[in-house]
Write a protein that holds these residues in place. Sequence first.
Motif, PDB file in Angstrom:
ATOM      1  N   PRO A  41       0.833  -1.196   0.000  1.00 30.76           N
ATOM      2  CA  PRO A  41       0.000   0.000   0.000  1.00 30.76           C
ATOM      3  C   PRO A  41       0.872   1.252   0.000  1.00 30.76           C
ATOM      4  CG  PRO A  41      -0.733  -1.547   1.671  1.00 30.76           C
ATOM      5  CD  PRO A  41       0.544  -2.089   1.107  1.00 30.76           C
ATOM      6  N   ASP A  42       0.504   2.203  -0.803  1.00 33.19           N
ATOM      7  CA  ASP A  42       1.209   3.481  -0.883  1.00 33.19           C
ATOM      8  C   ASP A  42       2.691   3.309  -1.258  1.00 33.19           C
ATOM      9  OD1 ASP A  42       0.874   6.266  -0.734  1.00 33.19           O
ATOM     10  OD2 ASP A  42       1.901   6.339   1.197  1.00 33.19           O
ATOM     11  N   HIS A  43       3.034   2.141  -1.807  1.00 36.30           N
ATOM     12  CA  HIS A  43       4.419   1.863  -2.235  1.00 36.30           C
ATOM     13  C   HIS A  43       5.437   2.060  -1.115  1.00 36.30           C
ATOM     14  CE1 HIS A  43       2.942   1.286  -6.254  1.00 36.30           C
ATOM     15  NE2 HIS A  43       2.332   2.460  -6.195  1.00 36.30           N
ATOM     16  N   VAL A  44       5.028   1.786   0.121  1.00 33.04           N
ATOM     17  CA  VAL A  44       5.964   2.002   1.233  1.00 33.04           C
ATOM     18  C   VAL A  44       7.255   1.207   1.057  1.00 33.04           C
ATOM     19  CG1 VAL A  44       4.531   2.775   3.155  1.00 33.04           C
ATOM     20  CG2 VAL A  44       4.678   0.330   2.660  1.00 33.04           C
ATOM     21  N   MET A  45       7.134  -0.054   0.614  1.00 25.79           N
ATOM     22  CA  MET A  45       8.354  -0.866   0.524  1.00 25.79           C
ATOM     23  C   MET A  45       9.279  -0.401  -0.598  1.00 25.79           C
ATOM     24  SD  MET A  45       8.851  -2.714   3.021  1.00 25.79           S
ATOM     25  CE  MET A  45      10.403  -3.210   2.307  1.00 25.79           C
ATOM     26  N   ALA A  46       8.718   0.132  -1.676  1.00 25.96           N
ATOM     27  CA  ALA A  46       9.567   0.651  -2.758  1.00 25.96           C
ATOM     28  C   ALA A  46      10.351   1.850  -2.254  1.00 25.96           C
ATOM     29  CB  ALA A  46       8.710   1.023  -3.957  1.00 25.96           C
ATOM     30  N   LYS A  47       9.657   2.737  -1.534  1.00 22.68           N
ATOM     31  CA  LYS A  47      10.331   3.941  -1.026  1.00 22.68           C
ATOM     32  C   LYS A  47      11.476   3.546  -0.109  1.00 22.68           C
ATOM     33  CE  LYS A  47       6.021   6.538  -1.150  1.00 22.68           C
ATOM     34  NZ  LYS A  47       4.898   6.965  -0.293  1.00 22.68           N
ATOM     35  N   ILE A  48      11.246   2.523   0.731  1.00 20.61           N
ATOM     36  CA  ILE A  48      12.279   2.107   1.681  1.00 20.61           C
ATOM     37  C   ILE A  48      13.407   1.384   0.949  1.00 20.61           C
ATOM     38  CG2 ILE A  48      12.736   0.571   3.646  1.00 20.61           C
ATOM     39  CD1 ILE A  48       9.809   1.216   4.567  1.00 20.61           C
ATOM     40  N   ALA A  49      13.064   0.429   0.092  1.00 20.00           N
ATOM     41  CA  ALA A  49      14.086  -0.408  -0.551  1.00 20.00           C
ATOM     42  C   ALA A  49      15.014   0.422  -1.438  1.00 20.00           C
ATOM     43  CB  ALA A  49      13.420  -1.516  -1.357  1.00 20.00           C
ATOM     44  N   LYS A  50      14.476   1.466  -2.075  1.00 16.39           N
ATOM     45  CA  LYS A  50      15.312   2.327  -2.920  1.00 16.39           C
ATOM     46  C   LYS A  50      16.416   3.009  -2.114  1.00 16.39           C
ATOM     47  CE  LYS A  50      11.798   3.970  -6.186  1.00 16.39           C
ATOM     48  NZ  LYS A  50      11.646   2.895  -7.099  1.00 16.39           N
ATOM     49  N   ARG A  51      16.193   3.155  -0.815  1.00 17.54           N
ATOM     50  CA  ARG A  51      17.180   3.852   0.030  1.00 17.54           C
ATOM     51  C   ARG A  51      18.180   2.906   0.670  1.00 17.54           C
ATOM     52  NH1 ARG A  51      12.998   8.208   2.791  1.00 17.54           N
ATOM     53  NH2 ARG A  51      12.165   8.854   0.782  1.00 17.54           N
ATOM     54  N   LEU A  52      18.007   1.618   0.452  1.00 11.28           N
ATOM     55  CA  LEU A  52      18.926   0.644   1.052  1.00 11.28           C
ATOM     56  C   LEU A  52      20.086   0.362   0.096  1.00 11.28           C
ATOM     57  CD1 LEU A  52      16.405  -2.025   2.449  1.00 11.28           C
ATOM     58  CD2 LEU A  52      17.547  -0.189   3.725  1.00 11.28           C
ATOM     59  N   THR A  53      21.290   0.215   0.661  1.00 15.21           N
ATOM     60  CA  THR A  53      22.429  -0.196  -0.156  1.00 15.21           C
ATOM     61  C   THR A  53      22.379  -1.724  -0.299  1.00 15.21           C
ATOM     62  OG1 THR A  53      23.841  -0.536   1.763  1.00 15.21           O
ATOM     63  CG2 THR A  53      23.834   1.691   0.803  1.00 15.21           C
ATOM     64  N   ALA A  54      23.132  -2.252  -1.262  1.00 14.97           N
ATOM     65  CA  ALA A  54      23.170  -3.705  -1.446  1.00 14.97           C
ATOM     66  C   ALA A  54      23.639  -4.420  -0.169  1.00 14.97           C
ATOM     67  CB  ALA A  54      24.036  -4.066  -2.649  1.00 14.97           C
ATOM     68  N   PRO A  55      24.711  -3.942   0.494  1.00 14.42           N
ATOM     69  CA  PRO A  55      25.105  -4.611   1.747  1.00 14.42           C
ATOM     70  C   PRO A  55      24.027  -4.532   2.832  1.00 14.42           C
ATOM     71  CG  PRO A  55      26.879  -3.187   0.967  1.00 14.42           C
ATOM     72  CD  PRO A  55      25.699  -2.924   0.095  1.00 14.42           C
ATOM     73  N   GLU A  56      23.296  -3.425   2.889  1.00 15.63           N
ATOM     74  CA  GLU A  56      22.216  -3.320   3.885  1.00 15.63           C
ATOM     75  C   GLU A  56      21.129  -4.364   3.612  1.00 15.63           C
ATOM     76  OE1 GLU A  56      22.171   1.319   5.449  1.00 15.63           O
ATOM     77  OE2 GLU A  56      21.236   0.882   3.522  1.00 15.63           O
ATOM     78  N   MET A  57      20.795  -4.550   2.342  1.00 14.82           N
ATOM     79  CA  MET A  57      19.794  -5.576   1.998  1.00 14.82           C
ATOM     80  C   MET A  57      20.278  -6.957   2.442  1.00 14.82           C
ATOM     81  SD  MET A  57      18.453  -4.589  -1.814  1.00 14.82           S
ATOM     82  CE  MET A  57      17.689  -3.018  -2.188  1.00 14.82           C
ATOM     83  N   GLN A  58      21.555  -7.236   2.183  1.00 16.00           N
ATOM     84  CA  GLN A  58      22.120  -8.538   2.558  1.00 16.00           C
ATOM     85  C   GLN A  58      22.116  -8.718   4.077  1.00 16.00           C
ATOM     86  OE1 GLN A  58      23.144 -10.919   0.530  1.00 16.00           O
ATOM     87  NE2 GLN A  58      23.258  -9.889  -1.457  1.00 16.00           N
ATOM     88  N   ASN A  59      22.558  -7.675   4.781  1.00 12.43           N
ATOM     89  CA  ASN A  59      22.703  -7.794   6.237  1.00 12.43           C
ATOM     90  C   ASN A  59      21.363  -7.966   6.940  1.00 12.43           C
ATOM     91  OD1 ASN A  59      25.472  -7.503   6.029  1.00 12.43           O
ATOM     92  ND2 ASN A  59      25.435  -5.296   6.385  1.00 12.43           N
ATOM     93  N   VAL A  60      20.382  -7.148   6.565  1.00 12.15           N
ATOM     94  CA  VAL A  60      19.101  -7.242   7.262  1.00 12.15           C
ATOM     95  C   VAL A  60      18.431  -8.580   6.931  1.00 12.15           C
ATOM     96  CG1 VAL A  60      17.560  -6.065   5.593  1.00 12.15           C
ATOM     97  CG2 VAL A  60      17.111  -5.869   8.039  1.00 12.15           C
ATOM     98  N   SER A  61      18.635  -9.059   5.702  1.00 11.60           N
ATOM     99  CA  SER A  61      18.044 -10.347   5.323  1.00 11.60           C
ATOM    100  C   SER A  61      18.724 -11.491   6.060  1.00 11.60           C
ATOM    101  CB  SER A  61      18.145 -10.547   3.808  1.00 11.60           C
ATOM    102  OG  SER A  61      17.447  -9.524   3.132  1.00 11.60           O
ATOM    103  N   ALA A  62      20.048 -11.416   6.194  1.00 10.71           N
ATOM    104  CA  ALA A  62      20.778 -12.464   6.931  1.00 10.71           C
ATOM    105  C   ALA A  62      20.327 -12.473   8.393  1.00 10.71           C
ATOM    106  CB  ALA A  62      22.288 -12.223   6.841  1.00 10.71           C
ATOM    107  N   TYR A  63      20.165 -11.290   8.961  1.00  8.79           N
ATOM    108  CA  TYR A  63      19.699 -11.192  10.348  1.00  8.79           C
ATOM    109  C   TYR A  63      18.312 -11.839  10.486  1.00  8.79           C
ATOM    110  CZ  TYR A  63      17.936  -9.300  14.720  1.00  8.79           C
ATOM    111  OH  TYR A  63      17.380  -9.198  15.975  1.00  8.79           O
ATOM    112  N   LEU A  64      17.404 -11.480   9.582  1.00  8.71           N
ATOM    113  CA  LEU A  64      16.024 -11.974   9.670  1.00  8.71           C
ATOM    114  C   LEU A  64      15.940 -13.482   9.486  1.00  8.71           C
ATOM    115  CD1 LEU A  64      14.379  -9.043   7.724  1.00  8.71           C
ATOM    116  CD2 LEU A  64      13.893  -9.675  10.115  1.00  8.71           C
TER     117      LEU A  64
END
Length: 259
Positions: A196-219
């Motif tokens: 809804p309201d493209h919240v995840m697109a707005k957030i994901a666009k601001r994440l760096t590739a390492p941030e995506m990897q790290n938060v996913s590994a943590y989760l």
Amino acid sequence: MPRGRTGFLTLLAWFAPAAAALAATDYLGVVPPKAVQPPAAVATCAACHGATGTAIAPTFPNLAGQNYSYLLKTLEDFRTGQRKNATMTPMIATVPVAPDNANLKQLAAYFSAQRLDEAKTPGVAAGPLTLEQAQAGYQLYFQGNAKADVPSCVACHSMSGEGDPSMAVPRLAGQNAAYLVSQLQQFAAGSRATAPDHVMAKIAKRLTAPEMQNVSAYLEHMRPSLLPGGGPTSYAQFVQANPSGGVPGIPPAEIAATK
Ligand code: HEC
Ligand code: HEC
């Protein structure tokens, strides 16, 4: 890092439009059907998602323990073509169309009623994560990244990573990292536009590739049972209570020994 006044206001700015958009959907307050006998279609789903919702490989999402409202919304998104995937789109087409999506409701009810054994997901089986990844992922999940205007994930996905069924926000705890990274990349690229309201697109666009990897590994390694009463109020407090080290929400044995 305590959340200051500005941080809180930023958070509200993210939350308010999302809540308003979500309130318009049918998913608030839905009650899953009781039947948890596996519907016939589960035989098809099992090839990738496992018969009880633990995926057969880390590139496929685990469905066990995912909340009903999100599962139903997602199955409907695949059915209408709002969400597309070369592998999954033909699969939803094998499920006959039924009045009121009754069969999608049965599938969502069945998989949400299965318990995810977080210690046995294909992601966890793939091996431990490093302390650096765990700490960076923890920090992003619970605190966001104020410098890049990234809100904390906890604001919507909950203090224990279990999501928010009342707003069809998915559980992320125990989900396979390879799958999570692919979704963050799709949100950033705009090829998944389901929030809804493209919240995840707005957030994901601001994440760096390492941030995506790290938060996913943590989760992937996150256990709601290790976050009783919600997440830690501060990392310092956690360290004080756990002098032997570690990271909140992660079994110490799954963090690789560092040199
Ligand atoms: C051949 C493998 C395969 C089969 C069989 C399959 N799926 Fe999937 N499924 C996928 C893939 C790949 C994705 C991830 C798609 C993407 O990246 O968007 C997925 C995603 C999903 C999701 C989204 C999960 C989430 O967290 O958003 C749901 C729900 C789902 N599948 C349900 C089903 C159901 C129900 C069936 C049986 C009718 C089924 N799938 C059969 C491969 C499969
Ligand atoms: C403002 C609320 C909000 C915030 C903050 C938020 N999310 Fe989400 N997220 C959502 C919603 C809503 C969805 C479901 C989108 C849909 O309906 O497909 C979602 C979906 C996801 C998915 C897809 C999961 C799946 O099973 O396919 C991932 C991955 C994700 N979020 C990661 C994150 C991360 C990482 C953060 C923090 C950096 C974050 N989210 C912050 C609301 C939020």
